[in-house]
Design an enzyme around this catalytic site. Sequence first.
Site, PDB file in Angstrom:
ATOM      1  CD  GLU A 178      34.864 -23.387 -35.304  1.00  0.00           C
ATOM      2  OE1 GLU A 178      35.327 -22.586 -34.479  1.00  0.00           O
ATOM      3  OE2 GLU A 178      35.499 -24.374 -35.724  1.00  0.00           O
ATOM      4  CD  GLU A 295      37.087 -28.130 -39.660  1.00  0.00           C
ATOM      5  OE1 GLU A 295      37.518 -28.327 -38.511  1.00  0.00           O
ATOM      6  OE2 GLU A 295      36.797 -26.998 -40.082  1.00  0.00           O
TER       7      GLU A 295
HETATM    8  O1  G3I Z   1      53.119 -22.498 -37.113  1.00  0.00           O
HETATM    9  C1  G3I Z   1      53.204 -21.748 -35.893  1.00  0.00           C
HETATM   10  C2  G3I Z   1      54.581 -21.841 -35.325  1.00  0.00           C
HETATM   11  O2  G3I Z   1      55.480 -21.212 -36.204  1.00  0.00           O
HETATM   12  C3  G3I Z   1      54.581 -21.164 -33.948  1.00  0.00           C
HETATM   13  O3  G3I Z   1      55.828 -21.329 -33.350  1.00  0.00           O
HETATM   14  C4  G3I Z   1      53.533 -21.783 -33.045  1.00  0.00           C
HETATM   15  C5  G3I Z   1      53.453 -21.088 -31.685  1.00  0.00           C
HETATM   16  O4  G3I Z   1      52.120 -20.985 -31.227  1.00  0.00           O
HETATM   17  O5  G3I Z   1      52.289 -21.656 -33.676  1.00  0.00           O
HETATM   18  C6  G3I Z   1      52.210 -22.321 -34.919  1.00  0.00           C
HETATM   19  O6  G3I Z   1      50.940 -22.095 -35.455  1.00  0.00           O
HETATM   20  C7  G3I Z   1      49.876 -22.815 -34.850  1.00  0.00           C
HETATM   21  C8  G3I Z   1      49.197 -23.610 -35.977  1.00  0.00           C
HETATM   22  O7  G3I Z   1      48.066 -24.208 -35.484  1.00  0.00           O
HETATM   23  C9  G3I Z   1      50.121 -24.656 -36.597  1.00  0.00           C
HETATM   24  O8  G3I Z   1      50.401 -25.648 -35.667  1.00  0.00           O
HETATM   25  C10 G3I Z   1      48.923 -21.820 -34.244  1.00  0.00           C
HETATM   26  O9  G3I Z   1      49.508 -21.210 -33.107  1.00  0.00           O
HETATM   27  C11 G3I Z   1      47.653 -22.533 -33.833  1.00  0.00           C
HETATM   28  O10 G3I Z   1      46.689 -21.574 -33.411  1.00  0.00           O
HETATM   29  C12 G3I Z   1      47.111 -23.276 -35.011  1.00  0.00           C
HETATM   30  O11 G3I Z   1      45.988 -23.982 -34.610  1.00  0.00           O
HETATM   31  C13 G3I Z   1      45.067 -24.307 -35.625  1.00  0.00           C
HETATM   32  C14 G3I Z   1      43.683 -23.947 -35.115  1.00  0.00           C
HETATM   33  O12 G3I Z   1      42.701 -24.372 -36.059  1.00  0.00           O
HETATM   34  C15 G3I Z   1      43.525 -22.428 -34.935  1.00  0.00           C
HETATM   35  O13 G3I Z   1      43.600 -21.760 -36.149  1.00  0.00           O
HETATM   36  C16 G3I Z   1      45.157 -25.804 -35.917  1.00  0.00           C
HETATM   37  O14 G3I Z   1      46.408 -26.100 -36.547  1.00  0.00           O
HETATM   38  C17 G3I Z   1      44.041 -26.217 -36.850  1.00  0.00           C
HETATM   39  O15 G3I Z   1      44.012 -27.618 -37.000  1.00  0.00           O
HETATM   40  C18 G3I Z   1      42.704 -25.774 -36.254  1.00  0.00           C
HETATM   41  O16 G3I Z   1      41.704 -26.085 -37.180  1.00  0.00           O
HETATM   42  C19 G3I Z   1      40.370 -25.831 -36.746  1.00  0.00           C
HETATM   43  C20 G3I Z   1      39.603 -25.332 -37.956  1.00  0.00           C
HETATM   44  O17 G3I Z   1      40.251 -24.206 -38.506  1.00  0.00           O
HETATM   45  C21 G3I Z   1      38.168 -25.010 -37.585  1.00  0.00           C
HETATM   46  N1  G3I Z   1      37.518 -26.140 -36.942  1.00  0.00           N
HETATM   47  C22 G3I Z   1      38.237 -26.729 -35.814  1.00  0.00           C
HETATM   48  C23 G3I Z   1      39.659 -27.093 -36.224  1.00  0.00           C
HETATM   49  C24 G3I Z   1      40.414 -27.761 -35.085  1.00  0.00           C
HETATM   50  O18 G3I Z   1      40.527 -26.889 -33.998  1.00  0.00           O
END
Ligand code: G3I
Length: 388
Positions: A178, A295
């Site tokens: 990205e 994705e």
């Molecule tokens: O697991 C922790 C949990 O312990 C905590 O209490 C909670 C509080 O914020 O956060 C949890 O982690 C989150 C994680 O997802 C699991 O749910 C993170 O905050 C959150 O930032 C994270 O978001 C991920 C996001 O990327 C940012 O990294 C999404 O799961 C994931 O599906 C998303 O994936 C992205 C790809 O990497 C790139 N392309 C777009 C795609 C969708 O946005």
Amino acid sequence: MLPRQINRRQLLLFGLGAVTGATTVALGQWFRQRRRWLDVGDRTFPIVGQQSLRERAAAKGLLYGAAISYDEITEDAEFVEQLVRECQILTPENELKWSRLRPSPTTYEFAVADEMVAFAQERQMQVRGHALVWHRSLPDWFAETATPDNAEALMREHIETVATRYAGVVHSWDVVNEAILPEHDQPNGMRQTPWLELLGEGFIDLAFRMAREADPQALLFYNDFNLDFAIRQDERKRRAVLALLERLVAQGTPIDGLGIQGHLSGRQVPFFDAEVMRGFLRDVASLGLKIMITEIDVIDKDWPADLATRDRLVAAAYEDYLSVVLEEPAVIGVVSWGLSDRYTWLSSFHPRDDGLPVRPLPLDDTLQPKLAWNAIARAFDHAPPRRL
Ligand code: G3I
């Protein structure tokens, strides 16, 4: 003076009228196209045979897989059973990101990622590495620590450590994720990110060179979203991404492919244009690059609550998109961002206003295949076989 004023006023009124007229026509077209698309009627998505998605993809020399999280594979045996049946390649959804691997500038935490990679290896599945360089999911210490003087060393140490650890195991890395967003009005459509600010656009080439050195076998991908529809935002993005790929190839950057994320938003799906997509894929392929859909899911937030209608719309979005994409011989595989509606980032990132669960993936939340599964199966079944 007077006639000129009248003329100017007339001109203004005429201009306003023309703009309003054009807008009305455009809006009319937009609504007609949307209505036509939403009328998926009685499309039934029939399939032949009992083979899994993995088997149907493999029959054409293609890979199919899904993004997974650590908890899903360690706490849900029922889910694992489906995962193993359906998938040939897995992408750790978050566990290879900086924020998960780098508790401090000098320490790494590999236990979770190691377990996920071992999980795949034990089941003869492949792994996609996601992602070595991204502006999101950086650890908190990054902002205080990284400077223009040490950023290259920080990146090098990270890529060397992480990509070397999984060398020979990872099928493909999203080396840079990205980096393009034309709306940020930077030269070459670059997204305004810490990496751009610290190192300039050259950070992309650097990252690929470092990754190649660390893991000479993995395929190295540039990965991005909003590349899918015949709308202005995606048109600008496609142009900027293609230009980036052209520059990288021209300067000898060791890049092997483009990852098209394929998060298909329900609002935009009516504006999928097969010819536009084919042209883009052909342009990328003509650079000698491979392509993966990395994705894919369908964001059903704005679609009707009725399950039968919604599932048909989601399925139609999958089949219309994938059947066109898989015609392109440079496309080597498809990864969905999750396998079952039981686990999807969309539940928290794009929930429905009516509070109903989202249904973006091939299996429902009880792990039963939906029409979306049929649609993906049909796209693989109709895909031309790859030359082995
Ligand atoms: O697991 C922790 C949990 O312990 C905590 O209490 C909670 C509080 O914020 O956060 C949890 O982690 C989150 C994680 O997802 C699991 O749910 C993170 O905050 C959150 O930032 C994270 O978001 C991920 C996001 O990327 C940012 O990294 C999404 O799961 C994931 O599906 C998303 O994936 C992205 C790809 O990497 C790139 N392309 C777009 C795609 C969708 O946005």
